[in-house]
Design a protein around this motif. Structure first.
Motif, short mmCIF file in Angstrom:
data_model
loop_
_atom_site.label_atom_id
_atom_site.label_comp_id
_atom_site.label_asym_id
_atom_site.label_seq_id
_atom_site.Cartn_x
_atom_site.Cartn_y
_atom_site.Cartn_z
N SER A 53 -0.98 -1.59 -1.67
CA SER A 53 0.31 -1.55 -0.99
C SER A 53 1.44 -1.75 -1.98
N THR A 55 5.66 -2.75 -1.54
CA THR A 55 6.69 -3.11 -0.58
C THR A 55 7.99 -3.46 -1.28
N ALA A 95 4.34 4.10 7.17
CA ALA A 95 5.00 5.26 6.57
C ALA A 95 5.87 4.83 5.39
N ARG A 96 6.61 3.75 5.55
CA ARG A 96 7.47 3.26 4.46
C ARG A 96 6.65 2.82 3.25
N ASN A 97 5.51 2.18 3.51
CA ASN A 97 4.62 1.77 2.43
C ASN A 97 4.16 2.99 1.64
N ARG A 98 3.79 4.05 2.33
CA ARG A 98 3.35 5.28 1.66
C ARG A 98 4.48 5.89 0.84
N GLU A 99 5.70 5.87 1.39
CA GLU A 99 6.85 6.40 0.66
C GLU A 99 7.09 5.62 -0.63
N ILE A 100 7.04 4.31 -0.53
CA ILE A 100 7.28 3.47 -1.71
C ILE A 100 6.20 3.70 -2.76
N LYS A 101 4.93 3.79 -2.32
CA LYS A 101 3.84 4.04 -3.29
C LYS A 101 4.04 5.38 -4.00
N ALA A 102 4.51 6.40 -3.25
CA ALA A 102 4.72 7.71 -3.86
C ALA A 102 5.94 7.71 -4.78
N GLN A 103 7.00 7.02 -4.37
CA GLN A 103 8.25 7.03 -5.12
C GLN A 103 8.17 6.14 -6.37
N TYR A 104 7.43 5.03 -6.27
CA TYR A 104 7.32 4.07 -7.37
C TYR A 104 5.86 3.81 -7.71
#
Length: 110
Positions: A53, A55, A95-104
């Motif tokens: 994860s 966050t 969904a936000r966790n997935r976005e953060i993992k992809a972005q950072y």
């Protein structure tokens, strides 16, 4: 990282994608880079890193809010509205966790 069923105590059997070593006994590690907090597993054999994860502050607050919602419902039957709000918040958090993992993406130096 592949999950191959469950062990006796309900823990998943996790196998490294690169070297096929089972990495169940590894405890998740924690790392903070700026505002982003990561939990990850690292294969002891080939050192491949698998982010569990990622966050940011806003997501951690939403996770805390979700935990408070579910704790509040303990011992009683939640209303349909409470169930729906909790499900929507959970889906938004995932969904936000997935976005953060992809972005950072997590970068670990050997």
């Amino acid at each position: 990282m592949q999950i191959f069923g469950m062990r006796k105590k309900g823990k998943p059997i996790i196998k490294c994608d690169k070297c096929n070593r089972i990495i169940n006994k590894e405890k998740p590690k924690w790392k903070k880079v700026g505002d982003i907090e990561y939990y990850y597993l690292k294969c002891p054999r080939c050192k491949a890193v698998y982010t569990i994860s990622a966050t940011d502050t806003a997501l951690r607050q939403d996770i805390k809010r979700f935990e408070e919602m579910t704790a509040k419902a303990q011992g009683r039957k939640p209303t349909e509205k409470e169930i729906q709000e909790a499900q929507e918040l959970l889906q938004a958090n995932v969904a936000r966790n997935r976005e953060i993992k992809a972005q950072y993406p997590l970068e670990i130096k050997p």
